[in-house]
Scaffold this motif. Sequence first.
Motif, PDB file in Angstrom:
ATOM      1  N   PRO A   8       8.890 -41.034 -50.432  1.00 56.14           N
ATOM      2  CA  PRO A   8       8.915 -40.129 -51.587  1.00 56.14           C
ATOM      3  C   PRO A   8       9.656 -40.705 -52.797  1.00 56.14           C
ATOM      4  O   PRO A   8       9.215 -40.542 -53.936  1.00 56.14           O
ATOM      5  CB  PRO A   8       9.623 -38.880 -51.042  1.00 56.14           C
ATOM      6  CG  PRO A   8       9.333 -38.900 -49.577  1.00 56.14           C
ATOM      7  CD  PRO A   8       9.338 -40.349 -49.196  1.00 56.14           C
ATOM      8  N   GLN A  68       4.314 -34.184 -56.412  1.00 48.16           N
ATOM      9  CA  GLN A  68       4.803 -35.282 -55.569  1.00 48.16           C
ATOM     10  C   GLN A  68       4.869 -34.852 -54.104  1.00 48.16           C
ATOM     11  O   GLN A  68       4.474 -35.607 -53.208  1.00 48.16           O
ATOM     12  CB  GLN A  68       6.174 -35.738 -56.070  1.00 48.16           C
ATOM     13  CG  GLN A  68       6.717 -37.002 -55.396  1.00 48.16           C
ATOM     14  CD  GLN A  68       7.388 -36.720 -54.064  1.00 48.16           C
ATOM     15  OE1 GLN A  68       7.894 -35.626 -53.840  1.00 48.16           O
ATOM     16  NE2 GLN A  68       7.370 -37.698 -53.175  1.00 48.16           N
ATOM     17  N   HIS A  98       2.679 -36.449 -51.071  1.00 48.55           N
ATOM     18  CA  HIS A  98       3.323 -37.010 -49.879  1.00 48.55           C
ATOM     19  C   HIS A  98       2.781 -36.360 -48.612  1.00 48.55           C
ATOM     20  O   HIS A  98       2.505 -37.056 -47.612  1.00 48.55           O
ATOM     21  CB  HIS A  98       4.837 -36.812 -49.973  1.00 48.55           C
ATOM     22  CG  HIS A  98       5.591 -37.369 -48.812  1.00 48.55           C
ATOM     23  ND1 HIS A  98       6.196 -36.558 -47.869  1.00 48.55           N
ATOM     24  CD2 HIS A  98       5.811 -38.647 -48.405  1.00 48.55           C
ATOM     25  CE1 HIS A  98       6.761 -37.317 -46.946  1.00 48.55           C
ATOM     26  NE2 HIS A  98       6.546 -38.579 -47.241  1.00 48.55           N
ATOM     27  N   MET A 106       7.476 -43.157 -54.456  1.00 44.73           N
ATOM     28  CA  MET A 106       6.370 -42.446 -55.113  1.00 44.73           C
ATOM     29  C   MET A 106       6.783 -41.966 -56.505  1.00 44.73           C
ATOM     30  O   MET A 106       6.005 -42.034 -57.455  1.00 44.73           O
ATOM     31  CB  MET A 106       5.931 -41.241 -54.273  1.00 44.73           C
ATOM     32  CG  MET A 106       5.003 -41.559 -53.131  1.00 44.73           C
ATOM     33  SD  MET A 106       4.446 -40.022 -52.329  1.00 44.73           S
ATOM     34  CE  MET A 106       3.229 -40.691 -51.185  1.00 44.73           C
ATOM     35  N   VAL A 107       8.022 -41.469 -56.600  1.00 42.76           N
ATOM     36  CA  VAL A 107       8.500 -40.978 -57.893  1.00 42.76           C
ATOM     37  C   VAL A 107       8.458 -42.097 -58.931  1.00 42.76           C
ATOM     38  O   VAL A 107       7.929 -41.924 -60.044  1.00 42.76           O
ATOM     39  CB  VAL A 107       9.920 -40.395 -57.768  1.00 42.76           C
ATOM     40  CG1 VAL A 107      10.527 -40.157 -59.159  1.00 42.76           C
ATOM     41  CG2 VAL A 107       9.890 -39.093 -56.979  1.00 42.76           C
ATOM     42  N   HIS A 138       4.618 -44.010 -59.007  1.00 40.53           N
ATOM     43  CA  HIS A 138       3.481 -43.158 -59.331  1.00 40.53           C
ATOM     44  C   HIS A 138       3.798 -42.172 -60.457  1.00 40.53           C
ATOM     45  O   HIS A 138       3.187 -42.217 -61.518  1.00 40.53           O
ATOM     46  CB  HIS A 138       3.010 -42.406 -58.090  1.00 40.53           C
ATOM     47  CG  HIS A 138       2.287 -43.266 -57.091  1.00 40.53           C
ATOM     48  ND1 HIS A 138       1.602 -44.409 -57.448  1.00 40.53           N
ATOM     49  CD2 HIS A 138       2.132 -43.142 -55.748  1.00 40.53           C
ATOM     50  CE1 HIS A 138       1.054 -44.949 -56.371  1.00 40.53           C
ATOM     51  NE2 HIS A 138       1.373 -44.211 -55.331  1.00 40.53           N
ATOM     52  N   LEU A 139       4.778 -41.298 -60.233  1.00 43.75           N
ATOM     53  CA  LEU A 139       5.037 -40.255 -61.223  1.00 43.75           C
ATOM     54  C   LEU A 139       5.560 -40.819 -62.542  1.00 43.75           C
ATOM     55  O   LEU A 139       5.012 -40.528 -63.612  1.00 43.75           O
ATOM     56  CB  LEU A 139       6.035 -39.228 -60.657  1.00 43.75           C
ATOM     57  CG  LEU A 139       5.412 -37.941 -60.124  1.00 43.75           C
ATOM     58  CD1 LEU A 139       4.597 -38.242 -58.867  1.00 43.75           C
ATOM     59  CD2 LEU A 139       6.469 -36.900 -59.826  1.00 43.75           C
TER      60      LEU A 139
END
Length: 216
Positions: A53, A35, A39, A56-57, A60-61
């Motif tokens: 961020p 991650q 970023h 994104m977690v 995406h993750l």
Amino acid sequence: MNFNADQLRQQIARGAADLQIALTDEQLDALLSYQELLHKWNQAYNLTAIREPERMVNLHLLDSLAVHPFVQDADNIIDVGTGPGLPGIVLAIMNPHKSFTLLDSNGKKTRFLFQARTALNLSNVTIVNDRVEAYHPQKPFDMIVSRAFASLADMTGWCHHLRAENGCFLAMKGQYPVDEIKAIEDKYEVAASYAIEVPGVDGERHLLRLLPRTSA
């Protein structure tokens, strides 16, 4: 590790727990490192429209991690249109004994993937910078995974030559794609459909497992 990184680590851990997926400390560290790398590169190379961020977690993750339980019956997997490695890098972190091929036609995204593979020491990852129609592997795949790659008709049409005899397609979708399924029902059937709730993500998520019709 600074406070923000520690917060993100906790966010990943909570999300995995909500998905009922067990993470080792090593896997958690690798997901956080991925991650952070994504970023960092995204600031210069615009790999994804998601900038924050924390988002994104979730988007995406965790969205990619949700696929993990559904790839356990395959050993040789390709992620087509992988972009910056979603879900392929996440799945490779979680399944070190499975082989993953990550394919994308975008050169800057595959350059990032090479960097991520090296930084995370992912020896089970092969990266291919090519159009899916032009790629002809030495060995076909047990499973063809896509996340926001194309319609089901395009996915199955472009990727049919990649599938092993007993292989399947695993398509990540938002709303249940009724019209897309109708468009391929003469050749493919939905062998299984899973409604998935991703922590911190609003909106529907569906995972479809597609197999060729035996009469096709």
